[in-house]
Design a protein around this motif. Structure first.
Motif, PDB file in Angstrom:
ATOM      1  N   MET A   1       0.773  -1.067  -0.049  1.00  0.00           N
ATOM      2  CA  MET A   1       0.040   0.016   0.019  1.00  0.00           C
ATOM      3  C   MET A   1       0.844   1.377   0.040  1.00  0.00           C
ATOM      4  O   MET A   1       2.028   1.375   0.783  1.00  0.00           O
ATOM      5  CB  MET A   1      -0.750   0.009   1.128  1.00  0.00           C
ATOM      6  CG  MET A   1      -1.770   1.092   1.448  1.00  0.00           C
ATOM      7  SD  MET A   1      -2.732   1.191   2.798  1.00  0.00           S
ATOM      8  CE  MET A   1      -3.893  -0.305   2.450  1.00  0.00           C
ATOM      9  N   THR A   2       0.586   1.999  -0.827  1.00  0.00           N
ATOM     10  CA  THR A   2       1.505   3.325  -0.861  1.00  0.00           C
ATOM     11  C   THR A   2       0.558   4.442  -0.772  1.00  0.00           C
ATOM     12  O   THR A   2      -0.846   4.549  -0.968  1.00  0.00           O
ATOM     13  CB  THR A   2       2.079   3.170  -2.401  1.00  0.00           C
ATOM     14  OG1 THR A   2       0.935   3.483  -3.244  1.00  0.00           O
ATOM     15  CG2 THR A   2       2.886   2.203  -2.714  1.00  0.00           C
ATOM     16  N   THR A 193      -1.675  -4.900   6.708  1.00  0.00           N
ATOM     17  CA  THR A 193      -2.015  -6.147   7.470  1.00  0.00           C
ATOM     18  C   THR A 193      -3.531  -6.116   7.484  1.00  0.00           C
ATOM     19  O   THR A 193      -3.799  -7.691   7.056  1.00  0.00           O
ATOM     20  CB  THR A 193      -1.425  -6.120   8.969  1.00  0.00           C
ATOM     21  OG1 THR A 193       0.058  -5.818   8.838  1.00  0.00           O
ATOM     22  CG2 THR A 193      -1.589  -7.414   9.511  1.00  0.00           C
ATOM     23  N   ALA A 194      -4.243  -5.443   7.570  1.00  0.00           N
ATOM     24  CA  ALA A 194      -5.650  -5.605   7.572  1.00  0.00           C
ATOM     25  C   ALA A 194      -6.422  -5.877   6.407  1.00  0.00           C
ATOM     26  O   ALA A 194      -7.135  -7.055   6.201  1.00  0.00           O
ATOM     27  CB  ALA A 194      -6.347  -4.295   8.084  1.00  0.00           C
ATOM     28  N   LEU A 195      -5.484  -5.387   5.298  1.00  0.00           N
ATOM     29  CA  LEU A 195      -5.943  -5.765   3.976  1.00  0.00           C
ATOM     30  C   LEU A 195      -5.758  -7.082   3.464  1.00  0.00           C
ATOM     31  O   LEU A 195      -6.438  -7.794   2.842  1.00  0.00           O
ATOM     32  CB  LEU A 195      -5.501  -4.594   2.877  1.00  0.00           C
ATOM     33  CG  LEU A 195      -5.761  -4.812   1.405  1.00  0.00           C
ATOM     34  CD1 LEU A 195      -7.264  -4.376   1.334  1.00  0.00           C
ATOM     35  CD2 LEU A 195      -5.110  -3.938   0.540  1.00  0.00           C
ATOM     36  N   ASN A 196      -4.312  -7.544   3.718  1.00  0.00           N
ATOM     37  CA  ASN A 196      -3.964  -8.794   3.482  1.00  0.00           C
ATOM     38  C   ASN A 196      -5.078  -9.898   4.332  1.00  0.00           C
ATOM     39  O   ASN A 196      -5.437 -10.938   3.602  1.00  0.00           O
ATOM     40  CB  ASN A 196      -2.764  -9.166   4.003  1.00  0.00           C
ATOM     41  CG  ASN A 196      -1.555  -8.584   2.986  1.00  0.00           C
ATOM     42  OD1 ASN A 196      -1.927  -8.029   1.873  1.00  0.00           O
ATOM     43  ND2 ASN A 196      -0.556  -7.804   3.789  1.00  0.00           N
ATOM     44  N   ALA A 198      -8.129  -9.405   5.263  1.00  0.00           N
ATOM     45  CA  ALA A 198      -9.437  -9.320   4.883  1.00  0.00           C
ATOM     46  C   ALA A 198      -9.435 -10.121   3.431  1.00  0.00           C
ATOM     47  O   ALA A 198     -10.254 -11.002   3.235  1.00  0.00           O
ATOM     48  CB  ALA A 198      -9.722  -7.869   4.505  1.00  0.00           C
ATOM     49  N   LEU A 199      -8.288  -9.718   2.515  1.00  0.00           N
ATOM     50  CA  LEU A 199      -8.315 -10.711   0.980  1.00  0.00           C
ATOM     51  C   LEU A 199      -8.210 -12.442   1.689  1.00  0.00           C
ATOM     52  O   LEU A 199      -8.801 -12.999   0.795  1.00  0.00           O
ATOM     53  CB  LEU A 199      -6.820 -10.123   0.470  1.00  0.00           C
ATOM     54  CG  LEU A 199      -6.929  -8.681   0.066  1.00  0.00           C
ATOM     55  CD1 LEU A 199      -5.862  -8.256  -0.483  1.00  0.00           C
ATOM     56  CD2 LEU A 199      -8.503  -8.699  -1.060  1.00  0.00           C
ATOM     57  N   GLN A 200      -7.465 -12.510   2.488  1.00  0.00           N
ATOM     58  CA  GLN A 200      -7.239 -13.871   2.910  1.00  0.00           C
ATOM     59  C   GLN A 200      -8.742 -14.517   3.266  1.00  0.00           C
ATOM     60  O   GLN A 200      -8.991 -15.617   2.859  1.00  0.00           O
ATOM     61  CB  GLN A 200      -6.335 -14.441   4.004  1.00  0.00           C
ATOM     62  CG  GLN A 200      -4.828 -14.141   3.611  1.00  0.00           C
ATOM     63  CD  GLN A 200      -3.859 -14.020   4.765  1.00  0.00           C
ATOM     64  OE1 GLN A 200      -4.216 -14.410   5.905  1.00  0.00           O
ATOM     65  NE2 GLN A 200      -2.445 -13.807   4.515  1.00  0.00           N
ATOM     66  N   ARG A 201      -9.414 -13.890   3.991  1.00  0.00           N
ATOM     67  CA  ARG A 201     -10.659 -14.330   4.452  1.00  0.00           C
ATOM     68  C   ARG A 201     -11.499 -14.265   3.491  1.00  0.00           C
ATOM     69  O   ARG A 201     -12.334 -15.208   3.504  1.00  0.00           O
ATOM     70  CB  ARG A 201     -11.104 -13.383   5.931  1.00  0.00           C
ATOM     71  CG  ARG A 201     -12.545 -13.584   6.444  1.00  0.00           C
ATOM     72  CD  ARG A 201     -12.616 -12.889   7.550  1.00  0.00           C
ATOM     73  NE  ARG A 201     -12.365 -11.599   7.503  1.00  0.00           N
ATOM     74  CZ  ARG A 201     -13.422 -10.697   7.211  1.00  0.00           C
ATOM     75  NH1 ARG A 201     -14.661 -11.064   6.946  1.00  0.00           N
ATOM     76  NH2 ARG A 201     -12.895  -9.290   7.193  1.00  0.00           N
ATOM     77  N   GLU A 202     -11.514 -13.246   2.788  1.00  0.00           N
ATOM     78  CA  GLU A 202     -12.406 -13.339   1.405  1.00  0.00           C
ATOM     79  C   GLU A 202     -12.179 -14.567   0.563  1.00  0.00           C
ATOM     80  O   GLU A 202     -13.292 -15.265   0.223  1.00  0.00           O
ATOM     81  CB  GLU A 202     -12.424 -12.120   0.790  1.00  0.00           C
ATOM     82  CG  GLU A 202     -13.362 -11.839  -0.370  1.00  0.00           C
ATOM     83  CD  GLU A 202     -14.787 -11.670   0.177  1.00  0.00           C
ATOM     84  OE1 GLU A 202     -15.702 -12.335  -0.778  1.00  0.00           O
ATOM     85  OE2 GLU A 202     -14.933 -11.549   1.229  1.00  0.00           O
ATOM     86  N   ARG A 203     -10.809 -14.979   0.606  1.00  0.00           N
ATOM     87  CA  ARG A 203     -10.645 -16.021  -0.329  1.00  0.00           C
ATOM     88  C   ARG A 203     -11.147 -17.273   0.242  1.00  0.00           C
ATOM     89  O   ARG A 203     -11.460 -18.304  -0.478  1.00  0.00           O
ATOM     90  CB  ARG A 203      -8.958 -16.173  -0.572  1.00  0.00           C
ATOM     91  CG  ARG A 203      -8.666 -15.133  -1.578  1.00  0.00           C
ATOM     92  CD  ARG A 203      -7.051 -15.391  -2.206  1.00  0.00           C
ATOM     93  NE  ARG A 203      -6.214 -15.291  -1.111  1.00  0.00           N
ATOM     94  CZ  ARG A 203      -5.610 -14.142  -0.817  1.00  0.00           C
ATOM     95  NH1 ARG A 203      -5.819 -13.110  -1.625  1.00  0.00           N
ATOM     96  NH2 ARG A 203      -4.518 -13.854   0.039  1.00  0.00           N
ATOM     97  N   MET A 204     -10.804 -17.371   1.447  1.00  0.00           N
ATOM     98  CA  MET A 204     -11.240 -18.738   2.223  1.00  0.00           C
ATOM     99  C   MET A 204     -12.863 -18.822   2.129  1.00  0.00           C
ATOM    100  O   MET A 204     -13.361 -19.932   2.019  1.00  0.00           O
ATOM    101  CB  MET A 204     -10.921 -18.456   3.866  1.00  0.00           C
ATOM    102  CG  MET A 204      -9.611 -18.520   4.319  1.00  0.00           C
ATOM    103  SD  MET A 204      -9.098 -18.390   5.705  1.00  0.00           S
ATOM    104  CE  MET A 204      -9.943 -19.762   6.592  1.00  0.00           C
ATOM    105  N   LEU A 290      -6.433  -6.699  12.335  1.00  0.00           N
ATOM    106  CA  LEU A 290      -7.284  -6.539  11.444  1.00  0.00           C
ATOM    107  C   LEU A 290      -8.001  -5.181  11.508  1.00  0.00           C
ATOM    108  O   LEU A 290      -8.230  -4.600  10.558  1.00  0.00           O
ATOM    109  CB  LEU A 290      -8.280  -7.720  11.349  1.00  0.00           C
ATOM    110  CG  LEU A 290      -9.556  -7.470  10.340  1.00  0.00           C
ATOM    111  CD1 LEU A 290      -9.108  -7.543   8.772  1.00  0.00           C
ATOM    112  CD2 LEU A 290     -10.478  -8.624  10.309  1.00  0.00           C
ATOM    113  N   ALA A 291      -8.295  -5.008  12.793  1.00  0.00           N
ATOM    114  CA  ALA A 291      -8.845  -3.491  13.106  1.00  0.00           C
ATOM    115  C   ALA A 291      -8.278  -2.976  14.570  1.00  0.00           C
ATOM    116  O   ALA A 291      -8.733  -3.319  15.497  1.00  0.00           O
ATOM    117  CB  ALA A 291     -10.549  -3.804  13.382  1.00  0.00           C
TER     118      ALA A 291
END
Length: 401
Positions: A1-2, A193-196, A198-204, A290-291
């Protein structure tokens, strides 16, 4: 993230705007002084200094497409050139006694916000040393200087006090800028970290939904195949070898169907009962990255021991994920008892719409919660209002540990 804090080109563009503002302000001041016949420098010399002060912007135009690893070095180089040019101009305009000397603090602050600590300290040292040097130059001015009479009346102790005040302000700006820079970097790391997560949880969730869909598509024809094979095996009008083949087909279908069914959680069920407050503390640790702004609180008054720890962890985790998705800052977990059994309430203050019974985030996660609670013999009720979302889990007396 930039972000613009991590983009050296953005900082160099800010420097271009800052130089432009300085050159414009100096040009207007010169025109005002020239109208009053009070300009300390001739017009040609003023024009030359304005061009010199703008030169670092030319460096930006020539090197703005260089690789990113060069941009930070170029940013520091431009700040250094800015300071040296302004110090030279300051020497021509009366030295540190001139109020515009405090422009030197702006490069110090920008260096503290944009550059690492060693480079920021170097920029601050150059500004403090240059300010003191220009102050020393004008302690004993030339008799031909325009400011000889003014500077001759300034006591040396006054100049020392000005230098100490300038040094203190420069040090404070350096420390403040570095603290802001570090805080911004931590915030960006937390967001990454939160984005990663969230993406992992969404993939699961996507994998789980896909597997559930595929299992459903396979179970339907398998069930049909089982019914047909049983009917054929019981049909006495068919030859014996045909009924044997039907029995074999039925056995294979039952074997595949058994493989598709989830294995019982024997290991989880063998775990000792776990207190609900302990599960709440584990949930707080899970949601911390995450939050980071979410506060998870245990309110009691009862603290029951719950069997099947893994299933309860999934329930609380999915409800916590939904609270994070809704932007909640507070998650409260309470437990009480009524005439029907245990009542566990999970409340969060995530935003919600007027009169809506659903919100974004309660999709597959809610289905997983309901499935897990059904296996535990519990039920779920959801209530949405303007201030809180409440999930009430009822555990009948017969299902309590």
């Amino acid at each position: 993230m930039t972000s613009s804090w991590q983009d050296p080109r953005a900082w160099r563009r800010r420097l271009v705007f800052l130089r432009g503002s300085l050159v414009t302000a100096l040009a207007l001041l010169y025109l005002l002084a020239d109208l009053r016949a009070a300009s300390p420098l001739p017009s040609v010399q003023v024009a030359l200094w304005l061009v010199l002060l703008w030169l670092p912007s030319v460096l930006f135009l020539l090197t703005r497409n260089r690789p990113a690893r060069w941009q930070w070095w170029l940013c520091g180089l431009e700040l250094l050139i800015d300071q040296l040019l302004f110090l030279a101009l300051l020497h021509q305009l009366g030295g540190s006694a001139n109020p515009i000397a405090f422009y030197l603090l702006l490069p110090v602050l920008l260096a503290a916000l944009a550059l690492p600590l060693p480079v920021s300290l170097l920029q601050s040292a150059i500004a403090i040393g240059g300010y003191g040097l220009t102050l020393h130059w004008h302690l004993v001015p030339s008799h031909h200087s325009h400011l000889h009479a003014l500077t001759n009346e300034i006591h040396p102790d006054h100049g020392l006090g000005m230098w100490l005040a300038f040094s203190a302000v420069a040090a404070v700006l350096t420390v403040l800028g570095q603290l802001l820079r570090q805080a911004q970097q931590r915030e960006l790391r937390n967001q990454g970290t939160a984005l990663n997560l969230a993406l992992q949880r969404e993939r699961m969730y996507q994998v789980g939904a896909t597997l559930a869909d595929r299992a459903h598509e396979l179970n339907t024809p398998l069930s049909t195949l089982l019914l047909l094979s049983e009917s054929l095996a019981e049909d006495t009008s068919l030859p014996a070898h045909s009924r044997e083949d039907a029995q074999q087909i039925g056995a294979l279908a039952r074997r595949i169907s058994a493989l598709l069914r989830p294995a019982p959680e024997t290991a989880t069920q063998a775990d000792p009962p776990c207190a609900l407050s302990t599960l709440t503390n584990e949930l707080a640790l899970t949601l911390r990255h995450l939050a980071p702004t979410l506060t998870v609180r245990w309110q009691g008054p009862l603290d029951p021991l719950l069997r099947q720890r893994g299933a309860w962890q999934r329930v609380l985790a999915n409800l916590g994920y939904n609270a994070c998705d809704a932007g909640a800052t507070q998650l409260d977990i309470a437990c009480d008892q009524d005439s029907h059994g245990l009542l566990i309430q999970i409340s969060d203050d995530g935003p919600r719409g007027d009169g809506q019974r659903e919100r974004e985030g309660l999709g597959i996660g809610l289905a997983l919660v309901e499935t897990s609670l059904a296996a535990l013999g519990a039920t779920l009720e959801l209530d949405f209002d303007r201030q809180w979302t409440q999930a009430r889990i009822r555990v009948p007396r017969g299902e309590q540990p």
